[in-house]
Design an enzyme around this catalytic site. Structure first.
Site, mmCIF file in Angstrom:
data_model
loop_
_atom_site.group_PDB
_atom_site.id
_atom_site.type_symbol
_atom_site.label_atom_id
_atom_site.label_comp_id
_atom_site.label_asym_id
_atom_site.label_seq_id
_atom_site.Cartn_x
_atom_site.Cartn_y
_atom_site.Cartn_z
ATOM 1 N N THR A 14 0.617 -1.306 -0.003
ATOM 2 C CA THR A 14 -0.056 0.196 -0.052
ATOM 3 C C THR A 14 0.485 1.183 0.298
ATOM 4 O O THR A 14 0.258 2.402 0.103
ATOM 5 C CB THR A 14 -1.209 -0.308 1.336
ATOM 6 O OG1 THR A 14 0.088 -0.354 2.318
ATOM 7 C CG2 THR A 14 -2.351 -0.811 1.550
ATOM 8 N N ARG A 37 -2.518 -3.202 5.251
ATOM 9 C CA ARG A 37 -3.990 -3.283 6.070
ATOM 10 C C ARG A 37 -5.156 -2.231 5.915
ATOM 11 O O ARG A 37 -6.199 -2.804 6.100
ATOM 12 C CB ARG A 37 -4.153 -2.798 7.720
ATOM 13 C CG ARG A 37 -2.815 -3.818 8.496
ATOM 14 C CD ARG A 37 -2.237 -3.568 8.934
ATOM 15 N NE ARG A 37 -1.846 -2.449 8.885
ATOM 16 C CZ ARG A 37 -0.913 -1.036 9.772
ATOM 17 N NH1 ARG A 37 -0.953 -1.417 10.743
ATOM 18 N NH2 ARG A 37 0.023 -0.825 9.314
ATOM 19 N N ARG A 38 -4.091 -1.252 4.926
ATOM 20 C CA ARG A 38 -5.071 -0.007 4.181
ATOM 21 C C ARG A 38 -6.135 -0.424 2.267
ATOM 22 O O ARG A 38 -5.221 -0.573 1.949
ATOM 23 C CB ARG A 38 -4.187 0.745 4.152
ATOM 24 C CG ARG A 38 -4.489 1.195 4.997
ATOM 25 C CD ARG A 38 -2.995 2.521 5.196
ATOM 26 N NE ARG A 38 -2.171 2.513 4.518
ATOM 27 C CZ ARG A 38 -0.903 2.788 4.626
ATOM 28 N NH1 ARG A 38 -0.786 4.541 4.841
ATOM 29 N NH2 ARG A 38 0.489 2.831 4.636
ATOM 30 N N ASN A 91 8.229 -7.511 3.122
ATOM 31 C CA ASN A 91 8.680 -6.239 2.658
ATOM 32 C C ASN A 91 7.541 -5.450 3.710
ATOM 33 O O ASN A 91 8.189 -4.669 5.178
ATOM 34 C CB ASN A 91 8.108 -5.688 1.688
ATOM 35 C CG ASN A 91 8.357 -4.045 1.521
ATOM 36 O OD1 ASN A 91 9.206 -3.669 1.857
ATOM 37 N ND2 ASN A 91 6.733 -3.871 1.754
ATOM 38 N N SER A 144 17.589 -4.400 6.409
ATOM 39 C CA SER A 144 17.751 -2.642 6.517
ATOM 40 C C SER A 144 19.556 -2.875 6.631
ATOM 41 O O SER A 144 20.367 -3.762 7.372
ATOM 42 C CB SER A 144 17.482 -2.212 7.735
ATOM 43 O OG SER A 144 17.562 -0.517 7.831
ATOM 44 N N TYR A 157 14.209 -1.411 16.754
ATOM 45 C CA TYR A 157 14.090 -2.046 15.007
ATOM 46 C C TYR A 157 15.207 -1.791 14.184
ATOM 47 O O TYR A 157 15.400 -3.459 14.380
ATOM 48 C CB TYR A 157 14.170 -0.097 15.212
ATOM 49 C CG TYR A 157 14.060 -0.029 12.519
ATOM 50 C CD1 TYR A 157 12.543 -0.635 12.685
ATOM 51 C CD2 TYR A 157 14.740 0.518 12.324
ATOM 52 C CE1 TYR A 157 12.525 -0.724 11.260
ATOM 53 C CE2 TYR A 157 15.323 0.172 10.818
ATOM 54 C CZ TYR A 157 13.557 -0.520 10.243
ATOM 55 O OH TYR A 157 14.011 -0.524 8.933
ATOM 56 N N PRO A 187 18.342 -1.850 2.891
ATOM 57 C CA PRO A 187 18.529 -0.433 2.148
ATOM 58 C C PRO A 187 18.609 1.064 3.644
ATOM 59 O O PRO A 187 19.025 0.931 4.576
ATOM 60 C CB PRO A 187 17.065 0.343 1.879
ATOM 61 C CG PRO A 187 16.162 -1.099 1.459
ATOM 62 C CD PRO A 187 17.101 -1.518 3.202
ATOM 63 N N GLY A 188 19.696 1.740 3.198
ATOM 64 C CA GLY A 188 19.616 3.164 3.690
ATOM 65 C C GLY A 188 18.586 3.254 3.997
ATOM 66 O O GLY A 188 17.215 3.689 3.709
ATOM 67 N N GLU A 193 7.113 6.729 3.383
ATOM 68 C CA GLU A 193 6.300 6.349 4.745
ATOM 69 C C GLU A 193 6.849 6.449 5.710
ATOM 70 O O GLU A 193 5.942 6.484 7.019
ATOM 71 C CB GLU A 193 4.595 6.436 4.739
ATOM 72 C CG GLU A 193 3.778 6.946 3.236
ATOM 73 C CD GLU A 193 2.208 6.534 3.200
ATOM 74 O OE1 GLU A 193 2.129 5.684 3.953
ATOM 75 O OE2 GLU A 193 1.949 6.997 2.015
HETATM 76 P P1 NDP Z 1 6.566 2.446 4.154
HETATM 77 O O1 NDP Z 1 5.068 3.535 5.514
HETATM 78 O O2 NDP Z 1 6.481 3.276 3.417
HETATM 79 O O3 NDP Z 1 5.769 1.220 4.114
HETATM 80 C C1 NDP Z 1 5.499 0.076 4.207
HETATM 81 C C2 NDP Z 1 4.607 -1.153 4.352
HETATM 82 O O4 NDP Z 1 4.418 -2.207 5.448
HETATM 83 C C3 NDP Z 1 3.345 -0.227 4.156
HETATM 84 O O5 NDP Z 1 2.679 -0.595 3.198
HETATM 85 C C4 NDP Z 1 2.712 -1.002 5.686
HETATM 86 O O6 NDP Z 1 0.912 -0.931 5.011
HETATM 87 C C5 NDP Z 1 2.708 -2.380 5.404
HETATM 88 N N1 NDP Z 1 2.482 -3.202 7.382
HETATM 89 C C6 NDP Z 1 3.189 -2.171 7.722
HETATM 90 N N2 NDP Z 1 2.283 -2.457 9.274
HETATM 91 C C7 NDP Z 1 1.569 -3.631 9.150
HETATM 92 C C8 NDP Z 1 1.204 -4.795 8.848
HETATM 93 N N3 NDP Z 1 1.114 -5.336 10.838
HETATM 94 N N4 NDP Z 1 0.199 -5.676 8.765
HETATM 95 C C9 NDP Z 1 0.556 -5.440 6.904
HETATM 96 N N5 NDP Z 1 1.241 -4.837 6.551
HETATM 97 C C10 NDP Z 1 1.483 -3.644 7.033
HETATM 98 O O7 NDP Z 1 7.508 1.700 4.581
HETATM 99 P P2 NDP Z 1 8.765 1.348 3.316
HETATM 100 O O8 NDP Z 1 8.153 1.057 1.937
HETATM 101 O O9 NDP Z 1 9.607 2.488 4.023
HETATM 102 O O10 NDP Z 1 9.264 0.463 4.270
HETATM 103 C C11 NDP Z 1 9.022 -1.019 4.361
HETATM 104 C C12 NDP Z 1 10.149 -1.906 4.839
HETATM 105 O O11 NDP Z 1 11.503 -1.289 4.442
HETATM 106 C C13 NDP Z 1 10.340 -2.154 5.865
HETATM 107 O O12 NDP Z 1 10.277 -3.562 6.704
HETATM 108 C C14 NDP Z 1 11.015 -1.628 6.568
HETATM 109 O O13 NDP Z 1 11.707 -1.087 7.614
HETATM 110 C C15 NDP Z 1 11.902 -1.377 5.516
HETATM 111 N N6 NDP Z 1 13.331 -0.046 4.888
HETATM 112 C C16 NDP Z 1 13.288 0.861 5.208
HETATM 113 C C17 NDP Z 1 13.904 1.739 4.530
HETATM 114 C C18 NDP Z 1 13.425 3.142 4.866
HETATM 115 O O14 NDP Z 1 14.596 4.145 4.309
HETATM 116 N N7 NDP Z 1 12.456 3.715 3.777
HETATM 117 C C19 NDP Z 1 15.079 1.629 4.929
HETATM 118 C C20 NDP Z 1 15.940 0.175 5.189
HETATM 119 C C21 NDP Z 1 14.807 -0.455 5.366
HETATM 120 P P3 NDP Z 1 -0.820 -0.722 5.621
HETATM 121 O O15 NDP Z 1 -0.342 0.184 6.629
HETATM 122 O O16 NDP Z 1 -1.289 -0.175 4.415
HETATM 123 O O17 NDP Z 1 -0.439 -1.854 5.637
HETATM 124 C C1 8X3 Z 2 16.158 2.304 8.212
HETATM 125 C C2 8X3 Z 2 16.892 2.495 8.013
HETATM 126 O O1 8X3 Z 2 18.500 3.658 9.063
HETATM 127 O O2 8X3 Z 2 15.819 4.262 9.477
HETATM 128 O O3 8X3 Z 2 15.574 0.659 8.109
HETATM 129 O O4 8X3 Z 2 17.307 2.599 9.947
HETATM 130 S S1 8X3 Z 2 17.384 3.329 8.820
#
Ligand code: NDP
Ligand code: 8X3
Length: 256
Positions: A14, A37-38, A91, A144, A157, A187-188, A193
């Protein structure tokens, strides 16, 4: 007509990485199982991908933290889809808060552990039988840089992403006999969101995370996943650390 496209299942489609990954795979002819979830966002994505790329999208709305919701959703996948399922992208995940360990909020800790570790496990356990049955497949786990290093206030985290790193290595061993590839993506800083969720809707603090440098964008990670997924059958990319050029480590940034 019988569907022949390969199928990819993406948790957290989402927003951010998951949504961009759905887009790039749809663009390349995959049918998509999109989860999150959305429900409204899943519907919008389905409409967009089916109209733009002529693929089929199956939406499954569930919370990865709730084991019976996960099992019911995965078991509801029609055989005409599960037979073609070749890629799982674990993810869905989040950070909540950034406090020193003694000031941490227990509910924040539980949200991270339940989503990033237990949710990934529930989904994997439910989906892996489809891949094992075919003796092929590819699992991507979103780790991450926080799964490779730690930083101030990152405690739980970072621990959850270190767990993902360990699970990627373990899954690779457990699944090698079934020709199932496992790729850990680390990723960094990426502008999705993620920071808005981490700072509980505080947009100014979330935006400040990315001040003074060019962060990654969701498409950078989606393209990387697509690249790794399209290597020849005998090649697996095990682990990828992908950073903004201005980020040298979890804590060292070159900001203007
Ligand atoms: P976003 O917040 O943009 O997306 C997170 C997604 O996870 C949403 O689609 C959300 O969907 C879903 N999600 C969260 N909690 C739940 C739940 N309980 N059940 C089902 N779905 C869930 O973040 P990112 O795209 O940046 O993050 C994706 C992944 O990458 C994560 O694991 C994050 O830890 C990791 N990451 C992110 C980094 C960053 O800097 N952005 C760097 C490194 C890793 P919904 O709310 O609709 O359920
Ligand atoms: C997300 C990147 O640096 O905020 O995993 O942990 S950081």
């Amino acid at each position: 007509m019988e569907a022949t496209n390969n199928v990819i299942l993406i948790t957290g489609a989402t927003s951010g990485f998951g949504q961009a990954t759905a887009r790039i795979f749809a663009q390349n002819g995959y049918d998509i199982i999109a989860t999150g979830r959305r429900a409204d966002r899943l519907e919008t994505l389905k409409t967009e991908l089916e109209a733009n790329f002529g693929v089929s999208v199956l939406n499954l709305c569930f919370d990865v933290r709730v084991e019976n919701e996960v099992n019911q959703a995965i078991q509801s996948i029609p055989a005409s889809w599960s037979d073609r399922l070749s890629i799982l992208v674990n993810n869905a995940g989040l950070a909540v808060g950034r406090s020193p360990i003694d000031e941490g909020i227990v509910d924040d800790w539980e949200r991270m552990i339940d989503t990033n570790i237990k949710g990934l496990l529930y989904v994997s356990k439910a989906v892996i039988p489809f891949l094992k049955a075919k003796k092929s497949g590819h699992i991507f786990n979103l780790g991450s840089i926080a799964g490779k290093e730690v930083y101030a206030g990152g405690n739980v985290y970072c621990a959850s992403k270190h767990a993902v790193d360990a699970l990627s290595k373990s899954m690779r061993i457990d699944l090698v006999a079934y020709n199932i590839k496992v790729t850990n993506i680390a990723p960094g800083a990426a502008d999705t969101e993620f920071s808005l969720v981490r700072f509980k809707g505080d947009q100014a603090t979330a935006d400040a995370t990315y001040n003074g440098f060019d962060p990654l964008v969701a498409e950078d990670i989606a393209e990387t996943i697509y690249f790794a997924a399209t290597r020849p059958k005998h090649v697996t990319i095990n682990d990828l650390v992908i950073m903004p050029t201005a980020q040298a480590s979890a804590t060292v940034f070159h900001k203007q």
